[in-house]
Write a protein that holds these residues in place. Structure first.
Motif, mmCIF file in Angstrom:
data_model
loop_
_atom_site.group_PDB
_atom_site.id
_atom_site.type_symbol
_atom_site.label_atom_id
_atom_site.label_comp_id
_atom_site.label_asym_id
_atom_site.label_seq_id
_atom_site.Cartn_x
_atom_site.Cartn_y
_atom_site.Cartn_z
ATOM 1 N N THR A 77 7.733 74.055 4.243
ATOM 2 C CA THR A 77 6.986 73.309 3.242
ATOM 3 C C THR A 77 6.265 72.164 3.945
ATOM 4 O OG1 THR A 77 7.263 72.215 1.105
ATOM 5 C CG2 THR A 77 9.010 71.891 2.682
ATOM 6 N N GLY A 78 5.358 71.479 3.255
ATOM 7 C CA GLY A 78 4.671 70.338 3.866
ATOM 8 C C GLY A 78 4.006 70.727 5.174
ATOM 9 N N ALA A 79 4.263 69.934 6.237
ATOM 10 C CA ALA A 79 3.625 70.199 7.536
ATOM 11 C C ALA A 79 4.001 71.575 8.072
ATOM 12 C CB ALA A 79 4.009 69.115 8.546
ATOM 13 N N ALA A 80 5.235 72.000 7.845
ATOM 14 C CA ALA A 80 5.674 73.297 8.376
ATOM 15 C C ALA A 80 4.915 74.461 7.743
ATOM 16 C CB ALA A 80 7.177 73.494 8.163
ATOM 17 N N ARG A 81 4.409 74.242 6.525
ATOM 18 C CA ARG A 81 3.673 75.316 5.842
ATOM 19 C C ARG A 81 2.455 75.760 6.655
ATOM 20 N NH1 ARG A 81 1.369 78.767 4.650
ATOM 21 N NH2 ARG A 81 0.908 79.831 2.683
ATOM 22 N N SER A 82 1.885 74.804 7.404
ATOM 23 C CA SER A 82 0.760 75.205 8.256
ATOM 24 C C SER A 82 1.089 75.012 9.730
ATOM 25 C CB SER A 82 -0.526 74.491 7.854
ATOM 26 O OG SER A 82 -0.284 73.282 7.232
ATOM 27 N N SER A 83 2.354 75.201 10.090
ATOM 28 C CA SER A 83 2.769 75.050 11.487
ATOM 29 C C SER A 83 2.913 76.397 12.176
ATOM 30 C CB SER A 83 4.114 74.310 11.549
ATOM 31 O OG SER A 83 3.935 72.945 11.243
ATOM 32 N N TYR A 84 2.737 76.345 13.491
ATOM 33 C CA TYR A 84 2.917 77.540 14.327
ATOM 34 C C TYR A 84 4.399 77.905 14.415
ATOM 35 C CZ TYR A 84 -1.922 77.632 15.784
ATOM 36 O OH TYR A 84 -3.290 77.757 15.786
ATOM 37 N N HIS A 85 4.669 79.205 14.375
ATOM 38 C CA HIS A 85 6.037 79.702 14.489
ATOM 39 C C HIS A 85 5.978 81.149 14.944
ATOM 40 C CE1 HIS A 85 4.583 80.669 10.460
ATOM 41 N NE2 HIS A 85 5.295 81.778 10.583
ATOM 42 N N GLY A 86 7.101 81.654 15.433
ATOM 43 C CA GLY A 86 7.139 83.045 15.863
ATOM 44 C C GLY A 86 8.565 83.452 16.177
ATOM 45 N N ILE A 87 8.717 84.730 16.532
ATOM 46 C CA ILE A 87 10.032 85.253 16.913
ATOM 47 C C ILE A 87 9.947 85.679 18.378
ATOM 48 C CG2 ILE A 87 11.703 87.124 16.546
ATOM 49 C CD1 ILE A 87 11.819 85.141 14.268
ATOM 50 N N ASP A 88 10.689 84.978 19.258
ATOM 51 C CA ASP A 88 10.663 85.301 20.689
ATOM 52 C C ASP A 88 11.296 86.663 20.949
ATOM 53 O OD1 ASP A 88 9.450 82.905 21.192
ATOM 54 O OD2 ASP A 88 11.285 81.883 21.844
ATOM 55 N N ARG A 89 12.426 86.890 20.305
ATOM 56 C CA ARG A 89 13.107 88.181 20.450
ATOM 57 C C ARG A 89 14.265 88.231 19.474
ATOM 58 N NH1 ARG A 89 17.961 87.832 23.310
ATOM 59 N NH2 ARG A 89 18.303 85.852 24.394
ATOM 60 N N ILE A 90 14.800 89.419 19.254
ATOM 61 C CA ILE A 90 16.032 89.517 18.482
ATOM 62 C C ILE A 90 17.189 89.728 19.462
ATOM 63 C CG2 ILE A 90 14.701 90.451 16.528
ATOM 64 C CD1 ILE A 90 16.392 93.060 16.917
ATOM 65 N N VAL A 91 18.402 89.698 18.956
ATOM 66 C CA VAL A 91 19.595 89.883 19.791
ATOM 67 C C VAL A 91 20.251 91.190 19.342
ATOM 68 C CG1 VAL A 91 21.750 88.846 20.609
ATOM 69 C CG2 VAL A 91 19.843 87.355 19.859
ATOM 70 N N PRO A 92 19.868 92.309 19.995
ATOM 71 C CA PRO A 92 20.350 93.614 19.526
ATOM 72 C C PRO A 92 21.880 93.673 19.520
ATOM 73 C CG PRO A 92 18.588 93.887 21.152
ATOM 74 C CD PRO A 92 18.965 92.430 21.155
ATOM 75 N N GLY A 93 22.424 94.254 18.474
ATOM 76 C CA GLY A 93 23.874 94.427 18.388
ATOM 77 C C GLY A 93 24.622 93.202 17.894
ATOM 78 N N SER A 94 23.916 92.149 17.487
ATOM 79 C CA SER A 94 24.613 90.925 17.068
ATOM 80 C C SER A 94 25.051 90.959 15.607
ATOM 81 C CB SER A 94 23.730 89.693 17.327
ATOM 82 O OG SER A 94 22.453 89.853 16.736
ATOM 83 N N SER A 95 24.626 91.964 14.856
ATOM 84 C CA SER A 95 25.059 92.105 13.460
ATOM 85 C C SER A 95 25.325 93.573 13.183
ATOM 86 C CB SER A 95 23.965 91.609 12.513
ATOM 87 O OG SER A 95 24.179 92.078 11.186
ATOM 88 N N ALA A 96 26.308 93.840 12.313
ATOM 89 C CA ALA A 96 26.601 95.223 11.926
ATOM 90 C C ALA A 96 26.020 95.550 10.553
ATOM 91 C CB ALA A 96 28.114 95.459 11.934
ATOM 92 N N LEU A 97 25.214 94.633 10.002
ATOM 93 C CA LEU A 97 24.718 94.862 8.630
ATOM 94 C C LEU A 97 23.858 96.122 8.518
ATOM 95 C CD1 LEU A 97 24.681 93.521 5.736
ATOM 96 C CD2 LEU A 97 22.397 92.713 6.354
ATOM 97 N N LEU A 98 22.938 96.314 9.468
ATOM 98 C CA LEU A 98 22.074 97.506 9.418
ATOM 99 C C LEU A 98 22.691 98.598 10.289
ATOM 100 C CD1 LEU A 98 18.452 96.030 9.896
ATOM 101 C CD2 LEU A 98 19.991 95.890 7.946
ATOM 102 N N GLU A 99 22.955 99.750 9.728
ATOM 103 C CA GLU A 99 23.579 100.807 10.526
ATOM 104 C C GLU A 99 22.679 101.242 11.676
ATOM 105 O OE1 GLU A 99 22.998 102.378 6.247
ATOM 106 O OE2 GLU A 99 23.679 100.550 7.220
ATOM 107 N N GLU A 100 21.338 101.134 11.480
ATOM 108 C CA GLU A 100 20.406 101.536 12.529
ATOM 109 C C GLU A 100 20.160 100.407 13.518
ATOM 110 O OE1 GLU A 100 19.716 100.489 9.513
ATOM 111 O OE2 GLU A 100 17.572 100.327 9.086
ATOM 112 N N GLY A 101 20.718 99.228 13.287
ATOM 113 C CA GLY A 101 20.469 98.059 14.135
ATOM 114 C C GLY A 101 19.134 97.426 13.801
ATOM 115 N N GLY A 102 18.861 96.283 14.422
ATOM 116 C CA GLY A 102 17.603 95.591 14.183
ATOM 117 C C GLY A 102 17.727 94.535 13.100
ATOM 118 N N ARG A 103 16.572 94.082 12.664
ATOM 119 C CA ARG A 103 16.536 92.927 11.749
ATOM 120 C C ARG A 103 15.435 93.093 10.709
ATOM 121 N NH1 ARG A 103 13.196 87.949 12.243
ATOM 122 N NH2 ARG A 103 14.236 86.291 11.064
ATOM 123 N N PHE A 104 15.759 92.762 9.476
ATOM 124 C CA PHE A 104 14.744 92.581 8.446
ATOM 125 C C PHE A 104 14.510 91.098 8.241
ATOM 126 C CE2 PHE A 104 16.099 96.845 6.863
ATOM 127 C CZ PHE A 104 14.848 97.443 6.830
#
Ligand code: MD6
Ligand code: FE
Length: 211
Positions: free
Chosen positions: A166-193
């Motif tokens: 919100t506020g300044a962050a609403r128009s701020s730069y952001h991104g995803i450098d990488r995910i950490v494969p295998g760090s969650s068991a929620l998705l049976e196929e792995g990965g992230r939503f």
């Protein structure tokens, strides 16, 4: 939790049952609006993240027409499925904004997917926040400021974490450098939503556009 710069972080906001419930809703959306591979404007280079949407408007990109919102899935030609009530309820609970979210962008990250530093600026109304919901493997979220050269910080987003920009962050730069494969068991196929809920138009725009 206010972490500065307009970024608000809610670690572990969704418990395991809530994460499973949301995942089931997303899978149902994807059964009628399948993930597709978006292409960068101009170069036509495929993004490493696969995407879909729910709600009346969906964010899409392709080589010829670039970044935009549209009512229909670019491959099936069908209108996007409705936004599940549980997602609309999170928006209503956390976003101090007098109208409902119009778009929920669904990003799927496989083991090697990433998202370069960007700003979300295809919406008409920047007074509305963006709500981000993470499910599955952890991700290194890079948060900057309104200028590309601003210093950045990094946050490790886990399954069930929410971020509100919100506020300044609403128009701020952001991104995803990488995910950490295998760090969650929620998705049976792995990965992230990652789900990002947005207001596309100003608060007076009808929630459902007349046909
Ligand atoms: C992601 N998120 O977490 C990428 N954009 O996978 C975003 O690009 C994003 O988290 C706008 C607002 C919040 C976000
Ligand atoms: Fe973004």
């Amino acid at each position: 939790m206010d972490i500065g710069g307009g970024y608000h972080y809610f670690p572990g906001f969704l418990d395991r049952d809530a994460q499973r419930g949301l995942l089931a809703l997303i899978r149902a959306v994807l059964a009628s609006a399948p993930l597709y591979t978006p292409l960068m404007p101009g170069s036509g280079r495929p993004m490493s993240v696969r995407m879909s949407n729910c709600g009346p408007w969906g964010w899409v990109t392709d080589r010829e027409r670039g970044y935009r919102y549209q009512r229909r899935h670019p491959e099936t030609g069908e209108e996007w499925p409705p936004m599940p009530g549980a997602i609309a309820a999170l928006w209503a609970e956390l976003c101090a904004y007098p109208a409902m979210a119009e778009s929920c962008l669904i990003n799927y990250y496989g083991a090697r997917a990433r998202m370069g530093l960007h700003r979300d600026q295809d919406e008409e109304d920047f007074s509305a926040p963006i709500l981000s919901i993470s499910l599955g493997d952890e991700a290194l979220f890079r948060m900057g400021g309104p200028a590309r050269k601003d210093p950045t910080r990094s946050l490790r987003l886990a399954s069930g974490d929410l971020v509100l920009m919100t506020g300044a962050a609403r128009s701020s730069y952001h991104g995803i450098d990488r995910i950490v494969p295998g760090s969650s068991a929620l998705l049976e196929e792995g990965g992230r939503f990652n789900l990002t809920c947005r207001r596309v138009h100003g608060p007076d725009w009808p929630h459902e556009v007349p046909r």
